[in-house]
Write an enzyme that holds these catalytic residues in place. Structure first.
Site, PDB file in Angstrom:
ATOM      1  N   PHE A 151      37.648 117.296  -6.696  1.00 42.89           N
ATOM      2  CA  PHE A 151      36.869 117.894  -7.917  1.00 42.89           C
ATOM      3  C   PHE A 151      35.555 118.296  -7.242  1.00 42.89           C
ATOM      4  O   PHE A 151      34.823 117.559  -6.572  1.00 42.89           O
ATOM      5  CB  PHE A 151      36.674 116.501  -8.795  1.00 42.89           C
ATOM      6  CG  PHE A 151      35.845 117.066 -10.148  1.00 42.89           C
ATOM      7  CD1 PHE A 151      36.158 117.745 -10.922  1.00 42.89           C
ATOM      8  CD2 PHE A 151      34.138 116.646 -10.201  1.00 42.89           C
ATOM      9  CE1 PHE A 151      35.684 118.078 -12.126  1.00 42.89           C
ATOM     10  CE2 PHE A 151      33.545 117.158 -11.115  1.00 42.89           C
ATOM     11  CZ  PHE A 151      34.126 117.925 -12.448  1.00 42.89           C
ATOM     12  N   ASP A 235      31.240 118.242   0.127  1.00 41.61           N
ATOM     13  CA  ASP A 235      30.826 117.887  -1.061  1.00 41.61           C
ATOM     14  C   ASP A 235      30.513 116.326  -1.365  1.00 41.61           C
ATOM     15  O   ASP A 235      31.503 115.487  -1.487  1.00 41.61           O
ATOM     16  CB  ASP A 235      32.026 118.228  -2.412  1.00 41.61           C
ATOM     17  CG  ASP A 235      31.469 117.924  -3.640  1.00 41.61           C
ATOM     18  OD1 ASP A 235      30.422 117.490  -3.897  1.00 41.61           O
ATOM     19  OD2 ASP A 235      32.133 118.642  -4.677  1.00 41.61           O
ATOM     20  N   LYS A 264      23.716 114.867  -8.508  1.00 38.22           N
ATOM     21  CA  LYS A 264      23.974 113.769  -9.022  1.00 38.22           C
ATOM     22  C   LYS A 264      22.762 112.636  -8.545  1.00 38.22           C
ATOM     23  O   LYS A 264      21.572 112.606  -9.117  1.00 38.22           O
ATOM     24  CB  LYS A 264      25.174 112.957  -8.599  1.00 38.22           C
ATOM     25  CG  LYS A 264      26.249 113.606  -9.512  1.00 38.22           C
ATOM     26  CD  LYS A 264      27.488 112.741  -9.748  1.00 38.22           C
ATOM     27  CE  LYS A 264      28.665 113.468 -10.646  1.00 38.22           C
ATOM     28  NZ  LYS A 264      29.688 113.952 -10.157  1.00 38.22           N
TER      29      LYS A 264
HETATM   30  C1  LIG Z   1      30.022 115.280 -10.242  1.00 41.25           C
HETATM   31  C2  LIG Z   1      30.633 116.229  -9.148  1.00 41.25           C
HETATM   32  C3  LIG Z   1      30.636 117.676  -9.303  1.00 41.25           C
HETATM   33  C4  LIG Z   1      30.131 118.303 -10.275  1.00 41.25           C
HETATM   34  O1  LIG Z   1      28.861 118.187 -10.192  1.00 41.25           O
HETATM   35  P1  LIG Z   1      28.288 118.684 -11.981  1.00 41.25           P
HETATM   36  O2  LIG Z   1      26.827 118.301 -11.644  1.00 41.25           O
HETATM   37  O3  LIG Z   1      28.845 117.806 -12.880  1.00 41.25           O
HETATM   38  O4  LIG Z   1      28.400 120.244 -11.862  1.00 41.25           O
HETATM   39  C5  LIG Z   1      31.129 118.198  -7.793  1.00 41.25           C
HETATM   40  N1  LIG Z   1      31.418 117.556  -7.115  1.00 41.25           N
HETATM   41  C6  LIG Z   1      31.626 116.179  -7.112  1.00 41.25           C
HETATM   42  C7  LIG Z   1      32.216 115.427  -5.834  1.00 41.25           C
HETATM   43  C8  LIG Z   1      31.477 115.302  -8.146  1.00 41.25           C
HETATM   44  O5  LIG Z   1      31.570 114.055  -8.249  1.00 41.25           O
END
Ligand SMILES: *Cc1c(COP(=O)(O)O)cnc(C)c1O
Length: 407
Positions: A151, A235, A264
């Protein structure tokens, strides 16, 4: 008639009194009905509109690193919003510069590192996607590798990177060139060669249900990427900022990526994302190739500076490691046939359930004053604030124990 009376009169006219009905009539249908109406938070607790208290072991999905209304964040944001909130990227600001230098230091990107600011995790991955497109080495490279079930966000580029076909399908076509592979040594070795521009990996797949990479996978990826001139892009939107018990999860493996995406937990609730590049990857973007109006504005960077300096000053990275171990012991100590394997690292924990009852268990937890998350039907995700201590752990044990017993 006072304005308040006029407003309630209007609401009475439209026949809408309940907030759930108002929500369902006014908000886009992109998300499930909300679990509660939250009105206040302090430390690791939040309260709803009826005054019910909840222990928050989700922290806005790994966002509220310092919990709610942390004095350092309140002070930094209050001061900065009264001083200078936004300047556009025609101008620099002291908090922006301070945060960029801090991120270079904490990530280990070193003197050659560079930071691009944005407003979310998806945007950080969009920036990384464009970075990958620039790693052409003479125009032969077009392929990007990513993992099944990964994701990376909801915008079109981030959707292309994400390994969940059902999320992508209604919105096709997405940008081309991304291939999804299994997280195995053999699949990675078979797919990677000199036609690949970048490999995108989450060190722990949070949204997929807190799934760990196989041991040694990141080190193998580092080795193969270096050999083939491929960018290793991690990521760490969910795993970064101390959550796994290191500042960044790749530090558990003793490697450095070519780029890391963050969001985040670095902002403690204010919307901010970042792409940090290492070494030669820092030379790829040229003037005018990317940007965003709000990105890295003084308000959000002041908040992030407050969050990251509190994490440092209060040793919260070590606390995440230690409290994570204690939380695992509590989880494996429950005398419940429902609890299977416990996954994840530090304070990002996936509790595998032996039956697909995650949504019922989450509801039972909420009835007992505890917020946890059903990452999927058979996984409970825990991502509490990094500030949790003995009292919160004891409270979690009591409330989650009641939820298990009430199911
Ligand atoms: C939450 C998340 C995203 C997306 O972040 P948003 O701020 O919601 O756009 C991308 N990569 C990972 C691993 C995430 O947990």
């Amino acid at each position: 008639m006072t304005p308040t009376e006029a407003r309630s009169d209007q609401m009475a006219d439209s026949g809408i009194h309940d907030w759930r009905e108002r929500f369902s009539a006014a908000l886009m249908r992109t998300i499930a009905p909300p679990l509660a109406m939250l009105v206040r938070g302090e430390g690791c607790y939040v309260w709803d509109d009826e005054g019910t208290e909840y222990l928050d072991f989700l922290a806005g999905i790994a966002v509220n690193s310092l919990g709610h209304a942390h004095p350092a964040v309140v002070a930094a944001v209050t001061d900065q919003v009264g001083r200078l909130a936004h300047v556009s990227n025609y101008f620099a600001s002291p908090p922006q510069l301070e945060l960029a230098e801090r991120l270079k230091r904490l990530t280990g990107a070193g003197p050659a590192g560079r930071v691009y600011f944005c407003n979310s995790g998806a945007e950080a991955n969009e920036a990384a996607f464009k970075l990958a497109r620039l790693n052409t080495k003479g125009g032969r490279r077009t392929r990007i590798l990513s993992l099944h079930d990964s994701f990376h966000g909801r915008t079109m580029g981030a959707l292309a990177l994400s390994g969940k076909p059902s999320m992508r399908e209604p919105f096709l076509p997405v940008p081309a060139g991304v291939e999804h592979i299994d997280a195995t040594f053999a699949a990675l070795a078979a797919a990677i060669d000199d036609t690949v521009t970048a490999v995108f990996l989450e060190p722990v797949q949070g949204e997929a249900g807190v799934i760990d990479l196989p041991a040694g996978f990141l080190r193998l990826a580092r080795e193969l990427c270096t050999r083939h001139g491929v960018l290793l892009i991690l990521d760490e939107v969910q795993t970064g900022a101390g959550r796994t018990g290191e500042w960044f999860a790749y530090q558990h493996e003793g490697i450095l990526p070519d780029a890391v995406t963050l969001a985040k937990g670095i902002g403690g609730g204010l919307p901010i994302g970042a792409l940090v590049t290492f070494g030669a990857a820092s030379e790829l973007f040229q003037r005018g190739q990317h940007g965003s109006t709000y990105a890295g504005n003084p308000l959000v960077t002041a908040a992030a500076n407050a969050v990251l300096s509190a994490i440092e000053a209060d040793n919260l990275v070590a606390n995440a490691a230690r409290r994570g171990d204690q939380l695992r012991q509590i989880l494996t100590g429950f005398d419940s046939p429902l609890i299977g394997e416990v996954r994840g690292r530090g304070l990002l924990i996936g509790v595998g359930l032996t039956e697909p009852v995650a949504n019922r268990l989450t509801a039972a937890a909420q009835s007992n004053g505890l917020i946890v998350n059903a990452a999927n039907e058979s996984t409970i995700r825990l991502a509490p604030p990094l500030i949790i201590g003995d009292a919160e752990l004891a409270d979690f044990e009591r409330r989650f124990g009641l939820a298990l017993a009430n199911l």
